[in-house]
Design a protein around this motif. Structure first.
Motif, PDB file in Angstrom:
ATOM      1  N   ARG A 295       8.942  -2.826  -4.286  1.00  0.00           N
ATOM      2  CA  ARG A 295       7.805  -2.023  -3.830  1.00  0.00           C
ATOM      3  C   ARG A 295       7.077  -2.703  -2.677  1.00  0.00           C
ATOM      4  NH1 ARG A 295       3.799  -1.331  -6.807  1.00  0.00           N
ATOM      5  NH2 ARG A 295       4.234  -2.688  -8.582  1.00  0.00           N
TER       6      ARG A 295
ATOM      7  N   GLU B 244       9.150  -2.066   0.348  1.00  0.00           N
ATOM      8  CA  GLU B 244       9.039  -0.655   0.732  1.00  0.00           C
ATOM      9  C   GLU B 244       7.723  -0.398   1.465  1.00  0.00           C
ATOM     10  OE1 GLU B 244       8.447   3.740  -1.305  1.00  0.00           O
ATOM     11  OE2 GLU B 244       8.585   1.926  -2.544  1.00  0.00           O
ATOM     12  N   THR B 245       6.621  -0.859   0.888  1.00  0.00           N
ATOM     13  CA  THR B 245       5.318  -0.582   1.509  1.00  0.00           C
ATOM     14  C   THR B 245       5.177  -1.293   2.853  1.00  0.00           C
ATOM     15  OG1 THR B 245       4.413  -2.366   0.134  1.00  0.00           O
ATOM     16  CG2 THR B 245       4.125  -0.114  -0.657  1.00  0.00           C
TER      17      THR B 245
ATOM     18  N   ARG C  33       7.088   0.715   5.317  1.00  0.00           N
ATOM     19  CA  ARG C  33       6.377   1.950   5.675  1.00  0.00           C
ATOM     20  C   ARG C  33       5.195   1.666   6.596  1.00  0.00           C
ATOM     21  NH1 ARG C  33       5.142   5.254   0.317  1.00  0.00           N
ATOM     22  NH2 ARG C  33       4.291   6.660   1.892  1.00  0.00           N
ATOM     23  N   VAL C  34       4.519   0.535   6.368  1.00  0.00           N
ATOM     24  CA  VAL C  34       3.417   0.159   7.255  1.00  0.00           C
ATOM     25  C   VAL C  34       3.945  -0.103   8.660  1.00  0.00           C
ATOM     26  CG1 VAL C  34       1.707  -1.640   7.738  1.00  0.00           C
ATOM     27  CG2 VAL C  34       1.912  -0.707   5.430  1.00  0.00           C
TER      28      VAL C  34
ATOM     29  N   GLN D  44      -3.041   7.579   6.975  1.00  0.00           N
ATOM     30  CA  GLN D  44      -2.180   7.036   5.930  1.00  0.00           C
ATOM     31  C   GLN D  44      -2.160   5.510   5.917  1.00  0.00           C
ATOM     32  OE1 GLN D  44       1.739   8.784   6.027  1.00  0.00           O
ATOM     33  NE2 GLN D  44       0.968  10.760   6.719  1.00  0.00           N
ATOM     34  N   THR D  45      -2.648   4.887   6.963  1.00  0.00           N
ATOM     35  CA  THR D  45      -2.572   3.430   7.062  1.00  0.00           C
ATOM     36  C   THR D  45      -3.337   2.719   5.952  1.00  0.00           C
ATOM     37  OG1 THR D  45      -2.266   3.588   9.458  1.00  0.00           O
ATOM     38  CG2 THR D  45      -2.995   1.468   8.574  1.00  0.00           C
TER      39      THR D  45
ATOM     40  N   SER E 284      -4.130   3.623   2.857  1.00  0.00           N
ATOM     41  CA  SER E 284      -3.494   3.760   1.542  1.00  0.00           C
ATOM     42  C   SER E 284      -2.220   2.926   1.453  1.00  0.00           C
ATOM     43  CB  SER E 284      -3.186   5.227   1.260  1.00  0.00           C
ATOM     44  OG  SER E 284      -2.314   5.761   2.248  1.00  0.00           O
ATOM     45  N   LEU E 285      -1.438   2.881   2.534  1.00  0.00           N
ATOM     46  CA  LEU E 285      -0.223   2.063   2.520  1.00  0.00           C
ATOM     47  C   LEU E 285      -0.562   0.576   2.484  1.00  0.00           C
ATOM     48  CD1 LEU E 285       2.215   3.877   4.981  1.00  0.00           C
ATOM     49  CD2 LEU E 285       2.364   3.694   2.499  1.00  0.00           C
TER      50      LEU E 285
ATOM     51  N   ALA F 288      -1.439  -0.213  -1.048  1.00  0.00           N
ATOM     52  CA  ALA F 288      -0.248  -0.266  -1.889  1.00  0.00           C
ATOM     53  C   ALA F 288       0.496  -1.579  -1.702  1.00  0.00           C
ATOM     54  CB  ALA F 288       0.658   0.920  -1.578  1.00  0.00           C
ATOM     55  N   ALA F 289       0.584  -2.049  -0.461  1.00  0.00           N
ATOM     56  CA  ALA F 289       1.239  -3.335  -0.204  1.00  0.00           C
ATOM     57  C   ALA F 289       0.472  -4.479  -0.854  1.00  0.00           C
ATOM     58  CB  ALA F 289       1.366  -3.556   1.299  1.00  0.00           C
TER      59      ALA F 289
END
Length: 225
Positions: free
Chosen positions: A134, A137-138, A141-142, A186-187, A189-190, A193-194
Motif C-alpha cells: 500500500r 501504491e500510494t 499514485r502521488v 486528490q493530492t 488524500s493520497l 494514505a501514504a
C-alpha cells in the motif's frame, strides 16, 4: 520466508526487522524454551535415578616408644582416612505407560507452541507485506498525480493561448481550470494514505510514528509471482 517470492530486498529487510524486534515473537520463543524444558523433565521420569553419597572422616593416632628423644626412642604418628561411598539406583518400571504418555503430551505441547509462533510470524509478515504494497501504491499514485498536475498546467497554458488567438472559447479555459483543480484536490488524500501506510509499517517495526522508512530508489510495485 514466503515474502521472498516478490524478489524485493526492501520487503525482506522489513520482514526480518519485524520478526527480530517484535516482543510477541520473543515471548513465543520463550514459551517454546519453557515447553521444551518441561518435555525434558517428563522424559527424565523414564530414566533411572542415581544418587551418590559419601562421608569423609580422618583419625590420627600417636604411638610413643623407647626412652624419649634418645637413639632408641621416639614417636610415631599414624593418620587414618576413611571415605565410605554409597550409590543408590532407583528405576520405576513404567508398566502402564504413565511416564511415556506424559512425555508425549509434553512434546505435543512443544509442537503446539511452535505452530503458534509460526502462525504469529506469518500474520505479522503478511501485515508488513500489505503495508509495504500500500505504501508503494500510494507513493506511485502521488508521483503520477504530480506528473498529471504538470501536464494539466501546460494544457491550461495552451488553452489560454488558443483562447487569446480566438481558437478556443472561454468554456474550454474554464473546463481545463476545473480539471486542474479536480486533480489537485486528490493530492491531500493520497498524501494522507501514504502517511498512514508508513505509520502502519513503523508500528510493526516497533518505531515511533513519523520516522522515515528508507526504500530502494525507484522502488515500484512488484510483479506478482
Amino acid at each position: 520466508a514466503w515474502w521472498r517470492v516478490f524478489g524485493s530486498q526492501d520487503l525482506d529487510r522489513l520482514c526480518r526487522e519485524t520478526l527480530a524486534g517484535n516482543l510477541d515473537i520473543k515471548r513465543a520463543g520463550a514459551r517454546m524454551l519453557q515447553a521444551a524444558a518441561v518435555a525434558r523433565q517428563q522424559g527424565a521420569a523414564l530414566m533411572p535415578t542415581v544418587s551418590v553419597g559419601g562421608q569423609l572422616s580422618a583419625a590420627q593416632q600417636n604411638f610413643f616408644f623407647g626412652g624419649g628423644g634418645g637413639p632408641s626412642g621416639g614417636a610415631l604418628s599414624v593418620t587414618q582416612v576413611t571415605f565410605p561411598l554409597n550409590i543408590n539406583v532407583n528405576w520405576e518400571i513404567d508398566l502402564w505407560g504413565r511416564a511415556l504418555n506424559q512425555r508425549k503430551a509434553a512434546l505435543l505441547d512443544v509442537a503446539a507452541v511452535a505452530r503458534d509462533r509460526e502462525a504469529m510470524s506469518l500474520s505479522l509478515t503478511a501485515q508488513v507485506a500489505d503495508g509495504w504494497l500500500r505504501l508503494l501504491e500510494t507513493r506511485a499514485r502521488v508521483a503520477l498525480l504530480a506528473q498529471q498536475h504538470d501536464l494539466n498546467v501546460e494544457l491550461l497554458k495552451l488553452t489560454k493561448l488558443r483562447f487569446g488567438q480566438g481558437m478556443a472559447t472561454a468554456v474550454d479555459v474554464l473546463q481545463q481550470e476545473q480539471q486542474l483543480q479536480t486533480m489537485d484536490a486528490q493530492t491531500p488524500s493520497l498524501a494522507l494514505a501514504a502517511e498512514l501506510a508508513q505509520n502502519q509499517l513503523l508500528a510493526l517495526l516497533g518505531k515511533a510514528p513519523g520516522a522515515k522508512i528508507t526504500l530502494t530508489a525507484g522502488a515500484s510495485l512488484p510483479r506478482l509471482p
